[in-house]
Design a protein around this motif. Structure first.
Motif, mmCIF file in Angstrom:
data_model
loop_
_atom_site.group_PDB
_atom_site.id
_atom_site.type_symbol
_atom_site.label_atom_id
_atom_site.label_comp_id
_atom_site.label_asym_id
_atom_site.label_seq_id
_atom_site.Cartn_x
_atom_site.Cartn_y
_atom_site.Cartn_z
ATOM 1 N N SER A 218 27.508 50.953 70.707
ATOM 2 C CA SER A 218 26.196 50.413 71.070
ATOM 3 C C SER A 218 25.435 51.576 71.706
ATOM 4 O O SER A 218 25.672 51.931 72.860
ATOM 5 C CB SER A 218 26.340 49.250 72.067
ATOM 6 N N ASN A 224 23.180 52.471 65.822
ATOM 7 C CA ASN A 224 24.605 52.498 66.187
ATOM 8 C C ASN A 224 25.511 53.182 65.168
ATOM 9 O O ASN A 224 26.726 53.298 65.402
ATOM 10 C CB ASN A 224 25.099 51.066 66.394
ATOM 11 N N SER A 231 26.300 57.311 68.771
ATOM 12 C CA SER A 231 26.794 56.721 67.524
ATOM 13 C C SER A 231 27.577 57.726 66.681
ATOM 14 O O SER A 231 28.250 57.357 65.716
ATOM 15 C CB SER A 231 25.630 56.143 66.704
#
Length: 510
Positions: A218, A224, A231
């Motif tokens: 997240s 994401n 990420s």
């Protein structure tokens, strides 16, 4: 019928008579001794029963110590923990043997080691502690992928509880520290690559083909699965590389593959691979190793030395006791013991299928005593023991155990309470000693008196107080004498100057 009248109170009580007689009678005159009591010998001879009891007690102590040593030799710990295992190629496999291991050998071939899944960041940074990777959170889950290739899967089945790790302006080092502190089932490390830059590597904590992991992100930047921000740490092998599978797998999860004496095996772990009953190996590298499980020679040698020491110590002590106090002719039970022990160490024992049946075959050589009837000794030839071990290790160990047990059984037949020969002999001697002491310490009953009172009073007054038996004897004697000749008694007492009145105190009527 005769009767006494006017009986003088002075004669009715012997209190006035006894003090004057006490000095004459305390030497045992009422027992018929003409010369009084003789003085006791200043040095009484030793009680032969007590001497033998003392020696038997020492002999029991020697045997109890002997038995304790023997029982240590064949104790379960020694008997079932006397094996050791070795690997001909310790770089390929290490090996261990438990208490239940039997003498055996194994050929171990390792074609593949078990591995843990590992994945590394596709990017690298010039430092590990200052450049920020991103912010947000990582959710880590352990489980199993259904692979279609080494890096692509159709599904993921979770086996562990998902763990969420919060990251705020995380650097490589701080992210690794946060992951490791979360206990998520994976291990994070910062590694330095060949160019000198740093990368984050994440690995499953456990090896094995079914132990995989998934990381979802997240990211505070709102995307994401892209190659920017936090990420970049996403790793899901059901997603496309670079779009959710952003870490690069560097090592696939796999099981170990091996054969044991030609039989194939597989394990999720490289540790504790069971080769046989009580025998396990740790796989260290691919390759081959011969695994041998055998009796530990060091322990065998120690047990043999202990047997020799226990036997020689016991026989030396027994020789000293029997030679000094318990003569063979007087105590054949104790005298037979060293000869029986001599026979036991020279005996042939049943040793299963082994051809080793005599201690001499192990290098435990018996030496006869210098005097017949005494205990001999044992000497250990370590070279002979090594040769016996090399030809039959299990038979060598079992023969030591069997001989130790046989010697303990023999000693126990002498020392066991209830039926041990030394115990029974000791009890018999104690009973005899109690009987003798009872006879010695029981006062003799007075059964002899002087011929007459004149004779009684004629002894010199140089002794001590009367005994109770003498007092009773005087009372009876005087009473009977006075009844038979009252006037003669009174005259005699007055004539001896005992302080009785000269006037008659007796009268007799018919």
């Amino acid at each position: 019928m005769n009767s006494l009248s006017g009986y003088n109170s002075t004669l009715s009580s012997f209190d006035s008579l006894l003090p004057n007689l006490s000095s004459l009678l305390s030497g045992g005159l009422l027992l018929g001794s003409a010369n009084g009591a003789s003085s006791a010998s200043s040095s009484a001879p030793s009680d032969p029963i007590q001497v033998e009891l003392s020696t038997l007690g020492q002999l029991m102590s020697v045997l109890n110590t002997f038995q304790s040593s023997l029982q240590q030799i064949y104790a379960p710990y020694n008997r079932f923990n006397n094996t050791s295992a070795s690997s001909s190629n310790p770089a390929v496999a290490s090996v261990s043997a438990s208490a239940s291991a039997q003498t055996s050998s194994y050929l171990l071939n390792i074609s593949q080691l078990a591995q843990a899944q590992s994945a590394t960041t596709a990017f690298s940074l010039p430092d590990s502690g200052s450049t920020v990777v991103g912010s947000g959170s990582l959710t880590i889950t352990t489980g199993t992928y259904a692979y279609t290739s080494s890096t692509s899967a159709t599904s993921f089945s979770a086996t562990g509880t998902p763990t969420t790790v919060s990251i705020s302006n995380g650097t490589l080092s701080s992210i690794a520290s946060s992951i490791n502190g979360a206990g998520a089932g994976v291990v994070a490390n910062v590694i330095q690559n060949s160019s000198g830059n740093y990368q984050l590597q994440i690995s499953q904590a456990n090896t094995g083909a079914s132990n995989n992991f998934r990381i979802t992100v997240s990211d505070n930047d709102g995307n994401n699965t892209d190659q920017s921000g936090l990420s970049r740490l996403a790793f899901d092998q059901t997603l496309a590389v670079g779009s959710g599978q952003n870490l690069t797998q560097t090592q696939a999860a796999q099981n170990a593959s091996y054969t044991v004496n030609g039989a194939s095996g597989s394990s999720a772990s490289n540790l504790g691979i069971q080769l046989g009953s009580g025998v396990s190996a740790n796989l260290l590298a691919t390759g081959s190793s011969n695994i041998a499980v055998n009796v530990d020679f060091g322990m065998l040698n120690s047990n043999a030395q202990s047997l020799v020491s226990a036997f020689n110590t016991a026989q030396g002590s027994i020789n000293g006791l029997l030679g000094n106090q318990v003569k063979p002719g007087n105590d054949p039970i104790a005298a037979l013991l060293p000869q029986l022990l001599n026979q036991k160490v020279q005996a042939s024992y049943n040793n299963g299928s082994s051809t080793l049946t005599l201690l001499s075959q192990l290098g435990l050589l018996y030496q006869s005593p210098s005097q017949y009837g005494l205990g001999g000794t044992l000497n250990l030839n370590v070279s002979s023991l090594q040769a016996a071990y090399n030809s039959d290790a299990s038979g060598s160990a079992n023969l030591i155990f069997t001989a130790a047990q046989a010697l303990n059984t023999l000693a126990n037949s002498y020392t066991s309470y209830g039926n041990g020969t030394l115990v029974n002999e000791t009890n018999a001697l104690l009973a005899r000693q109690r009987t003798n002491n009872l006879v010695i310490n029981t006062p003799a009953t007075p059964n002899s008196f002087p011929y007459n009172l004149q004779n009684l009073l004629s002894y010199p007054s140089s002794n001590s107080a009367l005994t109770a038996q003498q007092i009773a004897g005087i009372a009876s004697y005087a009473l009977v004498y006075s009844i038979g000749a009252p006037y003669a008694l009174e005259s005699l007492l007055v004539g001896q100057g005992l302080g009785l009145p000269a006037s008659g105190g007796f009268s007799a009527t018919a």
